[in-house]
Design a protein around this motif. Structure first.
Motif, short mmCIF file in Angstrom:
data_model
loop_
_atom_site.label_atom_id
_atom_site.label_comp_id
_atom_site.label_asym_id
_atom_site.label_seq_id
_atom_site.Cartn_x
_atom_site.Cartn_y
_atom_site.Cartn_z
N GLY A 175 12.42 6.95 3.89
CA GLY A 175 11.60 7.90 4.60
C GLY A 175 12.32 7.73 5.84
O GLY A 175 13.35 7.16 5.98
N THR A 176 11.78 8.33 6.71
CA THR A 176 12.13 8.35 8.17
C THR A 176 11.08 7.71 9.22
O THR A 176 9.84 8.02 8.78
CB THR A 176 12.26 10.01 8.50
N ASP A 231 7.57 10.99 4.98
CA ASP A 231 7.96 10.82 3.67
C ASP A 231 8.28 9.64 3.33
O ASP A 231 9.38 9.33 2.82
CB ASP A 231 9.11 11.88 3.50
N PHE A 232 7.52 8.56 3.51
CA PHE A 232 7.81 7.07 3.45
C PHE A 232 7.22 6.40 2.47
O PHE A 232 5.84 6.81 2.14
CB PHE A 232 7.31 6.58 4.96
N GLY A 247 3.61 5.38 -3.44
CA GLY A 247 3.44 7.02 -3.45
C GLY A 247 4.30 7.04 -2.08
O GLY A 247 4.61 6.27 -1.18
N ILE A 248 4.42 8.24 -1.77
CA ILE A 248 4.76 8.65 -0.45
C ILE A 248 3.93 9.38 0.42
O ILE A 248 2.99 9.82 0.15
CB ILE A 248 6.16 9.85 -0.67
N LEU A 276 -0.62 9.88 -5.14
CA LEU A 276 -0.70 8.34 -4.93
C LEU A 276 -1.26 7.58 -5.93
O LEU A 276 -2.06 8.14 -6.62
CB LEU A 276 -1.39 8.29 -3.57
N VAL A 277 -0.69 6.74 -6.12
CA VAL A 277 -1.47 5.75 -7.24
C VAL A 277 -2.20 4.62 -6.47
O VAL A 277 -1.68 3.86 -5.53
CB VAL A 277 -0.18 4.90 -8.28
N LEU A 278 -3.56 4.75 -7.11
CA LEU A 278 -4.26 3.63 -6.16
C LEU A 278 -4.77 2.47 -6.91
O LEU A 278 -4.84 1.38 -6.15
CB LEU A 278 -5.94 4.45 -6.12
#
Length: 410
Positions: free
Chosen positions: A166-167, A192-193, A217-218, A251-253
């Motif tokens: 990401g940034t 986008d990390f 996830g991102i 996202l995966v929780l």
């Protein structure tokens, strides 16, 4: 001896009675290469002062350019004397560097000795640019930023870098005016990390929010934080104030085993899709208490609303509203106690589904924004003296500040 092979070349210096002009210097330290140029001025006026307090500050302007900076390897080298790594063996040091990734490094209380003190009589600006930076096991590109000092305060301004994870955009301030009460403030923006790496960079978030340990996830994240540091440069947790805003999609929780059990228990339609389409979480840390403001997310046939808080001893006070489910009514689940001794009770749903929860969330979060970074910025611009007393007074009640303004002020 220093365990990394070091080579200095292309040295071109011009001296005068008042200045030193560094026209070029090349430095190779292990994997790290540096090209340095700049000047040091005001030496005569600094030396002419009869008392240290009356001397004019030394001024320094330096530009550093690099193709590669290996922060992990440099950190391993500086710590090798404390940890017993043999000097001079690059292979051993590279292997060791993987164990001391900066974000995960831990130190004994006496390993750093005295705190780092920024010289009061130095005004410096160091501009840094690097094509590649290795930090905490991450490869970052297009690294650039500026380091400034004035009156015993150091500012890291607009440090940016990007990579596969990401940034990142960081600004920070560090004050060493009182060695027994060091001050640190930071604004960080992640775009986008990968959240797994974010949690590695911010291990305190992982320990305070156990529910996020399996989150993947991102994400995009905004973080503002201020804290005092002790003489060993550790956070003084009771003084920590922070605002964290995390927003992510897909996202995966839950870990695979937990999701498998939950999908059976809650009769999920899709027992393989372990994703949350969208989630936005706002967290405030103040007075050793972490508070999560209401947020809503969907998973399979359920819509859940979550809010609550926990202290550093993991005393939980959370509420989960079940807003949509196969059942024809809404209900709430209240969670208290500790992770080892949780108490779960049913009750009414407290989080609103029709948008009131989101409005309430924004209103509460906006009134609790932390503006201490802006006050530290003012301290840096005005220098030592009256600013110090102003800064100490400001540690009381803080007026609200939007998180976005952190980046416009820094």
């Amino acid at each position: 001896s220093f365990p990394l092979a070091t080579r200095i070349s292309d040295v071109d210096l011009v001296f005068s009675s008042d200045s030193i002009d560094l026209q070029s210097l090349s430095l190779q330290v292990g994997h790290t290469d540096l090209s340095v140029r700049g000047d040091i001025t005001n030496l005569e006026r600094w030396a002419a002062g009869r008392r240290a307090s009356a001397r004019r500050p030394i001024r320094m302007g330096v530009t550093i350019e690099s193709d590669t900076v290996d922060i992990d390897q440099l950190t391993a080298a500086f710590l090798s004397g404390e940890t017993g790594v043999a000097g001079g063996d690059m292979a051993d040091l590279d292997e060791y560097a993987g164990d001391v990734a900066v974000a995960d490094a831990t130190f004994e209380s006496d390993s750093l000795g005295t705190p780092f003190i920024v010289p009061v009589n130095l005004e410096a600006t160091v501009d840094v640019r690097a094509g590649h930076v290795i930090y905490s096991g991450m490869l970052l590109h297009d690294f650039k930023g500026a380091l400034q000092t004035r009156g015993g305060i150091m500012r890291l301004r607009d440090l940016t870098a990007s990579g596969e994870v990401g940034t990142i955009d960081v600004s920070a301030l560090y004050s060493s005016l009182d060695p027994d009460s060091l001050e640190f403030g930071m604004g960080m923006k992640l775009s986008d990390f990968y959240i797994e790496r974010f949690l590695q960079m911010m291990p305190s978030i992982d320990s305070l929010l156990p529910a996020m340990r399996d989150l993947s996830g991102i994400v995009n994240a905004d973080i503002a934080a201020t804290t005092r540091l002790d003489r060993e440069m550790n956070f003084v947790i009771p003084s920590l104030k922070a605002v964290i805003d995390i927003d992510g999609d897909s996202l995966v929780l839950l870990d695979a085993d937990t999701f498998k059990s939950m999908s059976k228990w809650l009769v999920f339609k899709n027992k393989k899709r372990n994703l949350i389409d969208r989630m936005n979480v706002k967290i405030v840390v103040d007075s050793s208490l972490m508070s999560i403001y209401p947020f809503v997310f969907d998973i399979d046939r359920y819509r859940l609303g979550v809010m609550g808080s926990n202290d550093l001893d993991m005393n939980l006070n959370y509420h989960v509203s079940v807003l949509k489910s196969p059942l024809p009514w809404k209900f709430g689940i209240n969670i208290s106690g500790t992770p080892d001794n949780m108490k779960i009770r049913l009750g009414g749903a407290k989080v609103k589904e029709n948008g009131e929860g989101a409005i309430e969330q924004m209103a509460i979060a906006e009134t609790t924004r932390i503006n201490l970074i802006g006050q530290l910025e003012s301290l840096f611009n005005r220098g030592v003296g009256a600013s110090r007393s102003s800064f100490m007074r400001s540690r009381g009640t803080l007026p609200p500040m939007k998180l976005d303004s952190v980046y416009s002020e820094l």
